[in-house]
Design a protein around this motif. Structure first.
Motif, PDB file in Angstrom:
ATOM      1  N   VAL A   1       0.855  -1.181   0.000  1.00 45.23           N
ATOM      2  CA  VAL A   1       0.000   0.000   0.000  1.00 45.23           C
ATOM      3  C   VAL A   1       0.891   1.230   0.000  1.00 45.23           C
ATOM      4  N   ALA A   2       0.651   2.121  -0.953  1.00 43.89           N
ATOM      5  CA  ALA A   2       1.511   3.290  -1.133  1.00 43.89           C
ATOM      6  C   ALA A   2       0.696   4.577  -1.078  1.00 43.89           C
ATOM      7  N   GLY A   3       1.248   5.568  -0.411  1.00 42.81           N
ATOM      8  CA  GLY A   3       0.670   6.907  -0.412  1.00 42.81           C
ATOM      9  C   GLY A   3       1.512   7.805  -1.286  1.00 42.81           C
ATOM     10  N   SER A   4       0.896   8.742  -1.991  1.00 40.45           N
ATOM     11  CA  SER A   4       1.632   9.565  -2.945  1.00 40.45           C
ATOM     12  C   SER A   4       1.443  11.053  -2.678  1.00 40.45           C
ATOM     13  N   SER A   5       2.178  11.847  -3.439  1.00 40.07           N
ATOM     14  CA  SER A   5       2.179  13.292  -3.232  1.00 40.07           C
ATOM     15  C   SER A   5       0.873  13.949  -3.649  1.00 40.07           C
ATOM     16  N   ASP A   6       0.044  13.258  -4.435  1.00 42.88           N
ATOM     17  CA  ASP A   6      -1.252  13.809  -4.833  1.00 42.88           C
ATOM     18  C   ASP A   6      -2.371  13.422  -3.868  1.00 42.88           C
ATOM     19  N   GLY A   7      -2.017  12.740  -2.760  1.00 48.83           N
ATOM     20  CA  GLY A   7      -2.997  12.336  -1.769  1.00 48.83           C
ATOM     21  C   GLY A   7      -3.651  10.994  -2.023  1.00 48.83           C
ATOM     22  N   LYS A   8      -3.339  10.349  -3.153  1.00 51.57           N
ATOM     23  CA  LYS A   8      -3.941   9.064  -3.495  1.00 51.57           C
ATOM     24  C   LYS A   8      -3.308   7.928  -2.679  1.00 51.57           C
ATOM     25  N   ILE A   9      -4.135   6.916  -2.356  1.00 56.42           N
ATOM     26  CA  ILE A   9      -3.662   5.692  -1.723  1.00 56.42           C
ATOM     27  C   ILE A   9      -3.848   4.563  -2.727  1.00 56.42           C
ATOM     28  N   ARG A  10      -2.756   3.876  -3.061  1.00 55.26           N
ATOM     29  CA  ARG A  10      -2.813   2.821  -4.064  1.00 55.26           C
ATOM     30  C   ARG A  10      -2.406   1.487  -3.462  1.00 55.26           C
ATOM     31  N   LYS A  11      -3.090   0.431  -3.898  1.00 60.88           N
ATOM     32  CA  LYS A  11      -2.796  -0.931  -3.443  1.00 60.88           C
ATOM     33  C   LYS A  11      -2.224  -1.727  -4.607  1.00 60.88           C
ATOM     34  N   ILE A  12      -1.080  -2.358  -4.390  1.00 63.03           N
ATOM     35  CA  ILE A  12      -0.443  -3.191  -5.406  1.00 63.03           C
ATOM     36  C   ILE A  12      -0.561  -4.645  -4.970  1.00 63.03           C
ATOM     37  N   GLU A  13      -1.385  -5.415  -5.659  1.00 61.92           N
ATOM     38  CA  GLU A  13      -1.572  -6.823  -5.322  1.00 61.92           C
ATOM     39  C   GLU A  13      -0.353  -7.632  -5.763  1.00 61.92           C
ATOM     40  N   LEU A  14       0.083  -8.540  -4.891  1.00 63.07           N
ATOM     41  CA  LEU A  14       1.229  -9.388  -5.201  1.00 63.07           C
ATOM     42  C   LEU A  14       0.771 -10.843  -5.358  1.00 63.07           C
ATOM     43  N   PRO A  15       1.384 -11.617  -6.263  1.00 64.16           N
ATOM     44  CA  PRO A  15       2.612 -11.287  -7.003  1.00 64.16           C
ATOM     45  C   PRO A  15       2.386 -10.625  -8.354  1.00 64.16           C
ATOM     46  N   GLU A  16       1.114 -10.488  -8.804  1.00 66.75           N
ATOM     47  CA  GLU A  16       0.873 -10.030 -10.171  1.00 66.75           C
ATOM     48  C   GLU A  16       1.167  -8.549 -10.366  1.00 66.75           C
ATOM     49  N   GLY A  17       1.184  -7.766  -9.282  1.00 69.37           N
ATOM     50  CA  GLY A  17       1.522  -6.354  -9.399  1.00 69.37           C
ATOM     51  C   GLY A  17       0.394  -5.470  -9.884  1.00 69.37           C
ATOM     52  N   ARG A  18      -0.850  -5.938  -9.798  1.00 75.57           N
ATOM     53  CA  ARG A  18      -1.984  -5.120 -10.226  1.00 75.57           C
ATOM     54  C   ARG A  18      -2.174  -3.935  -9.282  1.00 75.57           C
ATOM     55  N   VAL A  19      -2.307  -2.729  -9.855  1.00 73.37           N
ATOM     56  CA  VAL A  19      -2.419  -1.498  -9.066  1.00 73.37           C
ATOM     57  C   VAL A  19      -3.846  -0.976  -9.114  1.00 73.37           C
ATOM     58  N   SER A  20      -4.394  -0.616  -7.948  1.00 74.89           N
ATOM     59  CA  SER A  20      -5.723  -0.020  -7.884  1.00 74.89           C
ATOM     60  C   SER A  20      -5.729   1.070  -6.825  1.00 74.89           C
TER      61      SER A  20
END
Length: 342
Positions: free
Chosen positions: A220-239
């Motif tokens: 789970v990553a937070g970014s400079s634009d305020g968005k929170i993104r989840k990267i599913e493993l192992p396939e690397g799908r981002v949502s």
């Protein structure tokens, strides 16, 4: 499932009188004390119940400017990173209320972030540096002879976290990319396993952590634009997690020790938010602060959250009732259930 988070502030503590920020924060043994870094790079400790400063401030002889903090699994020891490149381990004596530096190592670039392993009882610590390198030490070695990787494919590193099984690290550094590193203890090597692009725009990954969902492990990553993104493993799908979300840079993404699918995110929009990773939605209302947030940490039992602000205040939020109402019993961590039975 959408019960509002109780806006109960147990304490608001002014720790930096000149309104300078609190860069990093963590709970110590039994959650009775909180350790944090002050604007001048010192370590300070307060009592959780009273907010009273305990001893210190602590700093080494070189007056290293400490900017990063993490605690061991038993919360008796502290690892710190400093702007002069030092990684240091400190021992907290709760009865004597003293903090003693017991090991250190120095690198040529700033140690912007540190983390403690959990899978092996805290045998290792890792640091990420401003030149894009990473070092992993065996704590009992006194931080000698680290496993090191000089090229993580990132220009600089500002966040680092161990995976659940301790075989990997994720690092991010104010870029669109997260690097996933594999630790080979037999070969004494750290290697780049994968570089994940989190988005197609120039927004930076400002914070990240490992997490779990019903489908497996995720980042789970937070970014400079305020968005929170989840990267599913192992396939690397981002949502993207669904809002209402943050409107400014996310400075901290913290996994709950009590609920396996809950994270807290702290932002420069002066709010703390809670998220359910399974539903990908916020839990309740945001918790407001007087100024932009700089850091956040859960207590070991998951009932308290401490946050630091850019104007030198520490908030301690009691979230036990609100999260227990919002989350099902199936979401409770195994370790948390064992603690409650004890």
């Amino acid at each position: 499932m959408t019960s509002p988070v109780n806006k109960l502030v147990q304490k608001i503590i002014k720790v930096n009188r000149d309104e300078q920020g609190v860069p990093a924060i963590a709970f110590l043994l039994k959650d009775e004390h909180i350790i944090f870094t002050s604007h001048d790079g010192c370590l300070q400790i307060i009592e959780t119940k009273t907010g009273k400063l305990v001893g210190g401030p602590w700093q080494d002889k070189e007056r290293s400017h400490i900017c990063a903090v993490d605690v061991s699994p038993d919360r008796r020891e502290v690892v710190t990173g400093s702007k002069n490149g030092k990684t240091q381990v400190w021992k907290w004596n709760a009865s004597g209320k003293t903090l003693k530096m017991i090991a250190e190592s120095k690198h040529v670039a700033a140690a912007n972030c540190v983390c403690w392993s959990r899978h092996d009882g805290g045998a290792h610590v890792a640091s990420g540096f401003d030149d894009g390198s990473v070092a992993v030490w065996l704590v009992e070695s006194g931080l000698k002879n680290p496993m090191r990787i000089d090229d993580t494919r990132l220009r600089y590193i500002h966040a680092i976290q161990y995976s659940h099984d301790g075989t990997q690290l994720i690092v991010s550094g104010y870029d669109r990319e997260i690097a996933r590193l594999t630790i080979d203890e037999k070969a004494q090597e750290v290697q780049v396993d994968e570089v994940i692009i989190t988005c197609n725009n120039p927004d930076d990954v400002s914070s990240a952590t490992w997490a779990s969902t019903t489908f497996g492990h995720a980042i789970v990553a937070g970014s400079s634009d305020g968005k929170i993104r989840k990267i599913e493993l192992p396939e690397g799908r981002v949502s993207e997690l669904e809002g209402p979300g943050h409107s400014d840079l996310v400075c901290a993404v913290v996994l709950s020790p009590a609920y396996r699918y809950v994270i807290a995110t702290a932002s420069r929009d002066s709010t703390l938010r809670f998220w359910n990773l399974n539903t990908k939605r916020t839990i309740g209302q945001p918790l407001p602060h007087s100024a932009d947030l700089t850091c956040a940490a859960f207590a070991a039992n998951g009932t308290l959250v401490a946050t630091g602000t850019c104007d030198g205040e520490i908030y301690i939020w009691d979230i036990a009732d609100s999260l227990s109402k919002a989350m099902s019993t199936e979401d409770v961590n195994v370790g948390s259930r064992r603690r409650r039975k004890c």
